[in-house]
Design a protein around this motif. Structure first.
Motif, PDB file in Angstrom:
ATOM      1  N   ASP A  49     -13.125  -2.526  -8.911  1.00 55.85           N
ATOM      2  CA  ASP A  49     -11.751  -2.730  -8.443  1.00 55.85           C
ATOM      3  C   ASP A  49     -10.917  -1.473  -8.639  1.00 55.85           C
ATOM      4  O   ASP A  49     -10.170  -1.067  -7.745  1.00 55.85           O
ATOM      5  CB  ASP A  49     -11.106  -3.901  -9.206  1.00 55.85           C
ATOM      6  CG  ASP A  49     -11.688  -5.246  -8.783  1.00 55.85           C
ATOM      7  OD1 ASP A  49     -12.387  -5.283  -7.751  1.00 55.85           O
ATOM      8  OD2 ASP A  49     -11.460  -6.240  -9.494  1.00 55.85           O
ATOM      9  N   LYS A  64     -11.736   1.237  -6.202  1.00 63.08           N
ATOM     10  CA  LYS A  64     -11.086   1.028  -4.907  1.00 63.08           C
ATOM     11  C   LYS A  64      -9.658   1.551  -4.929  1.00 63.08           C
ATOM     12  O   LYS A  64      -9.216   2.245  -4.010  1.00 63.08           O
ATOM     13  CB  LYS A  64     -11.098  -0.463  -4.565  1.00 63.08           C
ATOM     14  CG  LYS A  64     -10.543  -0.790  -3.192  1.00 63.08           C
ATOM     15  CD  LYS A  64     -10.681  -2.272  -2.901  1.00 63.08           C
ATOM     16  CE  LYS A  64     -10.189  -2.579  -1.486  1.00 63.08           C
ATOM     17  NZ  LYS A  64     -10.322  -4.044  -1.188  1.00 63.08           N
ATOM     18  N   HIS A 124      -0.102   0.119   0.940  1.00 60.20           N
ATOM     19  CA  HIS A 124      -1.365  -0.626   0.860  1.00 60.20           C
ATOM     20  C   HIS A 124      -1.868  -0.687  -0.581  1.00 60.20           C
ATOM     21  O   HIS A 124      -2.441  -1.703  -1.004  1.00 60.20           O
ATOM     22  CB  HIS A 124      -2.413   0.039   1.752  1.00 60.20           C
ATOM     23  CG  HIS A 124      -3.760  -0.601   1.699  1.00 60.20           C
ATOM     24  ND1 HIS A 124      -3.976  -1.931   2.000  1.00 60.20           N
ATOM     25  CD2 HIS A 124      -4.982  -0.093   1.350  1.00 60.20           C
ATOM     26  CE1 HIS A 124      -5.259  -2.213   1.849  1.00 60.20           C
ATOM     27  NE2 HIS A 124      -5.882  -1.123   1.448  1.00 60.20           N
ATOM     28  N   SER A 141      -0.052  -0.958  -3.253  1.00 56.88           N
ATOM     29  CA  SER A 141       0.692  -2.046  -3.911  1.00 56.88           C
ATOM     30  C   SER A 141       0.067  -3.388  -3.605  1.00 56.88           C
ATOM     31  O   SER A 141      -0.118  -4.235  -4.496  1.00 56.88           O
ATOM     32  CB  SER A 141       2.153  -2.056  -3.448  1.00 56.88           C
ATOM     33  OG  SER A 141       2.812  -0.887  -3.833  1.00 56.88           O
ATOM     34  N   GLU A 142      -0.271  -3.596  -2.342  1.00 52.67           N
ATOM     35  CA  GLU A 142      -0.870  -4.863  -1.918  1.00 52.67           C
ATOM     36  C   GLU A 142      -2.196  -5.104  -2.622  1.00 52.67           C
ATOM     37  O   GLU A 142      -2.465  -6.206  -3.109  1.00 52.67           O
ATOM     38  CB  GLU A 142      -1.054  -4.854  -0.399  1.00 52.67           C
ATOM     39  CG  GLU A 142       0.264  -4.782   0.379  1.00 52.67           C
ATOM     40  CD  GLU A 142       0.059  -4.453   1.844  1.00 52.67           C
ATOM     41  OE1 GLU A 142      -1.104  -4.178   2.228  1.00 52.67           O
ATOM     42  OE2 GLU A 142       1.051  -4.457   2.602  1.00 52.67           O
ATOM     43  N   GLU A 143      -3.025  -4.075  -2.679  1.00 50.19           N
ATOM     44  CA  GLU A 143      -4.330  -4.206  -3.329  1.00 50.19           C
ATOM     45  C   GLU A 143      -4.188  -4.358  -4.843  1.00 50.19           C
ATOM     46  O   GLU A 143      -4.950  -5.083  -5.477  1.00 50.19           O
ATOM     47  CB  GLU A 143      -5.205  -2.982  -3.008  1.00 50.19           C
ATOM     48  CG  GLU A 143      -5.688  -2.928  -1.581  1.00 50.19           C
ATOM     49  CD  GLU A 143      -6.582  -4.116  -1.234  1.00 50.19           C
ATOM     50  OE1 GLU A 143      -7.466  -4.466  -2.036  1.00 50.19           O
ATOM     51  OE2 GLU A 143      -6.390  -4.696  -0.150  1.00 50.19           O
ATOM     52  N   PHE A 190      -1.871  -5.883  -6.534  1.00 46.70           N
ATOM     53  CA  PHE A 190      -1.557  -7.284  -6.862  1.00 46.70           C
ATOM     54  C   PHE A 190      -2.692  -8.218  -6.451  1.00 46.70           C
ATOM     55  O   PHE A 190      -2.983  -9.201  -7.141  1.00 46.70           O
ATOM     56  CB  PHE A 190      -0.252  -7.698  -6.191  1.00 46.70           C
ATOM     57  CG  PHE A 190       0.964  -7.067  -6.804  1.00 46.70           C
ATOM     58  CD1 PHE A 190       1.408  -7.455  -8.064  1.00 46.70           C
ATOM     59  CD2 PHE A 190       1.651  -6.055  -6.151  1.00 46.70           C
ATOM     60  CE1 PHE A 190       2.519  -6.858  -8.655  1.00 46.70           C
ATOM     61  CE2 PHE A 190       2.758  -5.453  -6.729  1.00 46.70           C
ATOM     62  CZ  PHE A 190       3.194  -5.857  -7.977  1.00 46.70           C
ATOM     63  N   LYS A 191      -3.339  -7.911  -5.349  1.00 47.38           N
ATOM     64  CA  LYS A 191      -4.447  -8.732  -4.867  1.00 47.38           C
ATOM     65  C   LYS A 191      -5.601  -8.747  -5.867  1.00 47.38           C
ATOM     66  O   LYS A 191      -6.229  -9.785  -6.116  1.00 47.38           O
ATOM     67  CB  LYS A 191      -4.920  -8.197  -3.513  1.00 47.38           C
ATOM     68  CG  LYS A 191      -6.079  -8.970  -2.903  1.00 47.38           C
ATOM     69  CD  LYS A 191      -6.480  -8.332  -1.587  1.00 47.38           C
ATOM     70  CE  LYS A 191      -7.711  -9.010  -1.001  1.00 47.38           C
ATOM     71  NZ  LYS A 191      -8.124  -8.362   0.282  1.00 47.38           N
ATOM     72  N   LEU A 192      -5.883  -7.587  -6.453  1.00 46.69           N
ATOM     73  CA  LEU A 192      -6.987  -7.465  -7.411  1.00 46.69           C
ATOM     74  C   LEU A 192      -6.559  -7.830  -8.836  1.00 46.69           C
ATOM     75  O   LEU A 192      -7.365  -7.743  -9.765  1.00 46.69           O
ATOM     76  CB  LEU A 192      -7.532  -6.029  -7.404  1.00 46.69           C
ATOM     77  CG  LEU A 192      -8.127  -5.550  -6.071  1.00 46.69           C
ATOM     78  CD1 LEU A 192      -8.462  -4.069  -6.141  1.00 46.69           C
ATOM     79  CD2 LEU A 192      -9.369  -6.364  -5.736  1.00 46.69           C
ATOM     80  N   ASN A 193      -5.283  -8.189  -8.980  1.00 45.64           N
ATOM     81  CA  ASN A 193      -4.741  -8.541 -10.305  1.00 45.64           C
ATOM     82  C   ASN A 193      -4.970  -7.403 -11.304  1.00 45.64           C
ATOM     83  O   ASN A 193      -5.302  -7.626 -12.472  1.00 45.64           O
ATOM     84  CB  ASN A 193      -5.398  -9.833 -10.818  1.00 45.64           C
ATOM     85  CG  ASN A 193      -4.565 -10.512 -11.876  1.00 45.64           C
ATOM     86  OD1 ASN A 193      -3.348 -10.319 -11.951  1.00 45.64           O
ATOM     87  ND2 ASN A 193      -5.202 -11.299 -12.720  1.00 45.64           N
TER      88      ASN A 193
END
Length: 261
Positions: A27, A30, A56, A58-60, A62-65
């Motif tokens: 993670d 990435k 993008h 920022s989105e990832e 939070f998505k990946l915690n």
């Protein structure tokens, strides 16, 4: 059948922490790649695209915690501040292109510092930072305060690039010593010191600066690699012990059968 199930359960129990660790590493890899792409675009002056990549990120994130996987609130603070700064300035047309690239670079170095176990990217700036420092030192030796001020400003510009990453990778006491040295050099009282006293202060600062870089030069083996080696060895020992015990038990039963016959 029971023996195979037992061995499988033991192997799974020993490897489960490594599987979790591997996922966390993937993670962050990435996120590291996203920050690297943002910097590449910024260096090529494709600032609008760089901003999209930073968004993008920022989105990832939070998505990946990823927030839950940081070691401290200090790390979260540094990531947040450098990301917001890069996002804000990267498309600021009123700012020089160099300054915008510097902000994205600062953010890129922070993400690398969090992901890297050793030899982070910021440590590769040692040569340029120490070269700027030696120019400061030379100016004091020549008693040229004007040259010192210009060299000091150059040093500050470069050190501020790595400062957030240093906070992540270096022991707090080492970071604070360098910060205290810089504060002393910035104070008007420094220019009123005798040349010998100024040079003495710079010699101390040189040691403290060098300690920052020396602290991250030790290219130690990845801790996860040592874990795999130890775990694999333990599994082999455990499996061999179990097989040996089963063999011993079988031989014992076989001998009893022969005695009865």
């Amino acid at each position: 059948m029971k023996r195979k199930t037992f061995i499988f359960i033991m192997i799974f129990m020993m490897l489960f922490p490594y599987v979790v660790s591997s996922q966390t590493t993937d993670d962050w890899k990435k996120l590291d790649q996203i920050s690297d792409e943002a910097l590449r675009l910024a260096k090529n002056k494709r600032f609008e695209e760089a901003k999209q990549v930073l968004t993008h990120f920022s989105e990832e994130f939070f998505k990946l915690n990823a927030r839950e996987r940081l070691k401290s609130m200090d790390e979260l603070y540094v990531v947040t501040i450098t990301h917001e700064s890069a996002l804000k300035t990267v498309t600021a047309a009123t700012l020089p292109a160099e300054e915008r690239v510097e902000d994205v670079t600062r953010f890129r170095l922070v993400i690398d510092a969090i992901r890297s176990d050793h030899q982070p990217l910021w440590s590769e700036m040692e040569h340029s930072i120490m070269a700027a420092f030696y120019r400061m030192k030379k100016a004091v030796e020549n008693r040229n305060m004007q040259a010192f001020q210009s060299s000091f400003q150059l040093f500050l510009n470069q050190y501020e690039m790595i400062e957030p990453s240093v906070k992540i990778d270096v022991a707090p006491e080492r970071f604070k010593r360098v910060a205290a040295n810089i504060e002393l050099l910035e104070a008007p009282a420094f220019s009123r010191l005798s040349p010998d006293s100024q040079l003495k202060q710079l010699l101390q600062m040189e040691q403290d600066l060098q300690a920052l870089f020396d602290g991250v030069k030790k290219d130690e083996a990845d801790p996860s690699l040592w874990w795999v080696i130890i775990s694999t060895g333990s599994i082999i020992i455990l499996t061999l012990s179990y097989v040996g015990w089963r063999k011993y038990r079988g031989e014992k039963e076989k001998n009893k059968l022969h005695e009865k016959e």
